[in-house]
Design an enzyme around this catalytic site. Structure first.
Site, PDB file in Angstrom:
ATOM      1  N   ARG A 280       0.813  -1.216   0.000  1.00 29.68           N
ATOM      2  CA  ARG A 280       0.000   0.000   0.000  1.00 29.68           C
ATOM      3  C   ARG A 280       0.849   1.271   0.000  1.00 29.68           C
ATOM      4  O   ARG A 280       0.385   2.348  -0.364  1.00 29.68           O
ATOM      5  CB  ARG A 280      -0.943   0.002   1.204  1.00 29.68           C
ATOM      6  CG  ARG A 280      -2.122   0.940   1.013  1.00 29.68           C
ATOM      7  CD  ARG A 280      -3.173   0.779   2.091  1.00 29.68           C
ATOM      8  NE  ARG A 280      -2.617   0.960   3.407  1.00 29.68           N
ATOM      9  CZ  ARG A 280      -2.909   0.227   4.479  1.00 29.68           C
ATOM     10  NH1 ARG A 280      -3.797  -0.745   4.396  1.00 29.68           N
ATOM     11  NH2 ARG A 280      -2.344   0.458   5.637  1.00 29.68           N
TER      12      ARG A 280
ATOM     13  N   TYR B 169     -12.329  23.145 -10.564  1.00 36.91           N
ATOM     14  CA  TYR B 169     -12.963  21.906 -11.031  1.00 36.91           C
ATOM     15  C   TYR B 169     -14.128  21.589 -10.087  1.00 36.91           C
ATOM     16  O   TYR B 169     -13.954  21.584  -8.858  1.00 36.91           O
ATOM     17  CB  TYR B 169     -11.871  20.832 -10.983  1.00 36.91           C
ATOM     18  CG  TYR B 169     -12.276  19.435 -11.301  1.00 36.91           C
ATOM     19  CD1 TYR B 169     -12.737  19.097 -12.565  1.00 36.91           C
ATOM     20  CD2 TYR B 169     -12.168  18.435 -10.343  1.00 36.91           C
ATOM     21  CE1 TYR B 169     -13.090  17.795 -12.861  1.00 36.91           C
ATOM     22  CE2 TYR B 169     -12.506  17.129 -10.628  1.00 36.91           C
ATOM     23  CZ  TYR B 169     -12.972  16.817 -11.891  1.00 36.91           C
ATOM     24  OH  TYR B 169     -13.323  15.526 -12.176  1.00 36.91           O
TER      25      TYR B 169
ATOM     26  N   ASP C 106      -3.623  23.163  -9.215  1.00 40.29           N
ATOM     27  CA  ASP C 106      -3.998  22.078 -10.127  1.00 40.29           C
ATOM     28  C   ASP C 106      -3.425  22.438 -11.495  1.00 40.29           C
ATOM     29  O   ASP C 106      -3.847  23.395 -12.133  1.00 40.29           O
ATOM     30  CB  ASP C 106      -5.532  21.960 -10.167  1.00 40.29           C
ATOM     31  CG  ASP C 106      -6.024  20.787 -11.018  1.00 40.29           C
ATOM     32  OD1 ASP C 106      -5.308  20.379 -11.952  1.00 40.29           O
ATOM     33  OD2 ASP C 106      -7.135  20.289 -10.749  1.00 40.29           O
TER      34      ASP C 106
ATOM     35  N   LYS D   2      -5.689  12.390 -17.287  1.00 43.00           N
ATOM     36  CA  LYS D   2      -5.834  13.167 -18.517  1.00 43.00           C
ATOM     37  C   LYS D   2      -4.566  13.046 -19.379  1.00 43.00           C
ATOM     38  O   LYS D   2      -4.410  12.100 -20.101  1.00 43.00           O
ATOM     39  CB  LYS D   2      -6.143  14.625 -18.164  1.00 43.00           C
ATOM     40  CG  LYS D   2      -7.230  14.784 -17.093  1.00 43.00           C
ATOM     41  CD  LYS D   2      -8.594  14.347 -17.551  1.00 43.00           C
ATOM     42  CE  LYS D   2      -9.625  14.242 -16.447  1.00 43.00           C
ATOM     43  NZ  LYS D   2      -9.806  15.415 -15.610  1.00 43.00           N
TER      44      LYS D   2
HETATM   45  C1  PLP Z   1     -10.488  15.624 -14.488  1.00 45.20           C
HETATM   46  C2  PLP Z   1      -9.887  16.643 -13.619  1.00 45.20           C
HETATM   47  C3  PLP Z   1      -9.626  16.365 -12.278  1.00 45.20           C
HETATM   48  C4  PLP Z   1     -10.010  15.052 -11.645  1.00 45.20           C
HETATM   49  O1  PLP Z   1      -9.366  13.955 -12.192  1.00 45.20           O
HETATM   50  P1  PLP Z   1      -9.985  12.481 -12.073  1.00 45.20           P
HETATM   51  O2  PLP Z   1      -8.856  11.586 -12.391  1.00 45.20           O
HETATM   52  O3  PLP Z   1     -11.124  12.425 -13.044  1.00 45.20           O
HETATM   53  O4  PLP Z   1     -10.452  12.311 -10.660  1.00 45.20           O
HETATM   54  C5  PLP Z   1      -9.000  17.346 -11.525  1.00 45.20           C
HETATM   55  N1  PLP Z   1      -8.674  18.527 -12.050  1.00 45.20           N
HETATM   56  C6  PLP Z   1      -8.912  18.837 -13.335  1.00 45.20           C
HETATM   57  C7  PLP Z   1      -8.505  20.165 -13.859  1.00 45.20           C
HETATM   58  C8  PLP Z   1      -9.527  17.912 -14.171  1.00 45.20           C
HETATM   59  O5  PLP Z   1      -9.788  18.215 -15.446  1.00 45.20           O
END
Ligand code: PLP
Length: 393
Positions: free
Chosen positions: A61, A114, A186, A211
């Site tokens: 983990r 987000y 982010d 992404k």
């Molecule tokens: C999609 C996204 C997230 C979250 O990611 P997940 O892997 O879907 O939980 C966070 N921040 C931004 C800017 C995003 O586009």
């Protein structure tokens, strides 16, 4: 190569880090890639080993060689002290926020964040006694007027989800640092190739690895990178919550990262070409893409970023719901769905949820992720959709 840091003085380019960091073929019988390590139990040979707890791995983990390889790459790209791979982008945000607050504290969050980040703050954090206030993404040093002795962390997302405002990270940091307030950014849109928030004054950087890192719409992952000062709390929080990323998913992240630089370059060129072209099309009111000179934060983007991502939004002239359906329902190449960052193009009708700076631009907003189809084919798909939109009006 890879694990050994003896070549630290050798300044490697980001592309070289992407291709060579986090793998050590000598340890893997010569195979190029670190394989998928699957495992919960890690064995100790002797009582002395068990008690010393000094093996590189103690329990699955807490990570394995596959997850560790990915963490090394992101650490180097972001110029961080360390990085942790977590199961999703959202968990990267929640762990980062939780690592900074206790009951009674307050967080400041960009109004352009987000949406699930907002839901986490409004629902979960509020229930745990942490309050949240939202700020105008263009506030800059004006954030000073919002901070109180209770403020412990600022969450920025630059550019903002859906509407693409660029935040002035250095200005936010000039206010936050002296007040002992941590700043999380982010950085999913730009990736560490085009922006490195820690160098701009942020303390913690999170990514939706789902992404651009994974890049093929086939796995979930998130990363949290931070400076040394924030690290211990982040790792303790992650460990306490039991978040772990499997070797299988980590392998897909590593595999995606190897081609991140060329994918970003292609996404950038294609997205920009489509964005510029859209600006000249009928029915188009505005295109929100920070690399376009028409964008209100273009100068900030030029100052802090070295490139742009695959994602932007387009505002079409006011029209009833039937026009929105006519636009998206018959597209041949752009598909409708959440997420982004894959090789395939996406188009999503969106409605920003705002509390401080209400979204009042008339018209219908769509978020586009430009993938690797032929650019002329993508334009033809959009052109036909625009014609359908206008006819249904
Ligand atoms: C999609 C996204 C997230 C979250 O990611 P997940 O892997 O879907 O939980 C966070 N921040 C931004 C800017 C995003 O586009």
């Amino acid at each position: 190569m890879s694990h050994d840091n003896s070549d630290e003085c050798f300044q490697e380019s980001l592309e070289t880090i992407l291709t060579h960091t986090g793998r050590n073929p000598v340890e893997q019988f010569g195979f190029v890639n670190t394989p998928v390590y699957r495992g919960s139990t890690v064995l100790f040979k002797t009582l002395a080993d068990l008690q010393a707890q000094s093996q590189p791995f103690l329990y699955g983990r807490a990570g394995n060689p596959t997850t560790q390889g990915v963490e090394e790459i992101i650490t180097r790209l972001e110029g961080a002290y360390r990085t942790r791979l977590v199961p999703s982008g959202l968990s990267a945000i929640t762990v980062a926020l939780l690592s900074c607050v206790s009951a009674g504290d307050e967080i400041l969050m960009t109004d352009s964040a987000y949406d699930p980040s907002r839901k986490f703050a409004d629902g979960f954090l509020t229930r745990m006694g942490v309050s949240v206030r939202y700020f105008n993404p263009r506030i800059g040093e004006g954030i000073g007027e919002l901070i109180s002795p209770k403020t412990k962390v600022i969450l920025a997302e630059s550019p903002g989800s859906l509407t693409f405002e660029i935040q002035d990270i250095p200005a936010l940091s000039r206010v936050a640092k002296p007040a002992g307030i941590k700043m999380i950014v982010d950085n999913s849109w730009a990736s560490p190739l085009y922006c490195q928030p820690l160098k701009l004054g942020a303390d913690i950087v999170v990514h939706a690895g789902t992404k651009m890192f994974v890049g093929h719409s086939d796995a979930f992952a998130g990363t949290i990178s931070a400076n040394e000062q924030c690290w211990e709390h982040i790792e303790k929080t992650r460990a306490a919550l039991g978040f772990f990323t499997s070797g299988d998913d980590a392998f897909l992240v590593a595999r995606g990262l190897r081609t991140l630089a060329i994918r970003m370059k292609e996404h950038q060129e294609r997205a920009l070409e489509i964005a510029r072209w859209l600006e000249t099309q009928p029915e188009v009111e505005s295109v929100f893409h920070p690399a376009l000179p028409s964008h209100s934060d273009h100068a900030l983007w030029q100052r802090d970023f070295t490139g742009s991502g695959s994602l932007f939004s387009v505002l079409l002239k006011p029209a009833p719901r039937a026009s929105v359906a006519a636009f998206v329902d018959h597209m041949k190449l752009f598909s409708m769905g959440y997420s982004w960052g894959g090789y395939e193009s996406l188009c999503l009708p969106i409605k920003p949820s705002r509390t401080v700076v209400p979204w009042d631009r008339p018209g219908n907003l769509f978020r586009l992720h430009v993938g690797f189809e032929g650019v002329e084919d993508l334009k033809a798909d959009l052109e036909a959709a625009i014609i359908r939109y206008g006819r249904a009006r």
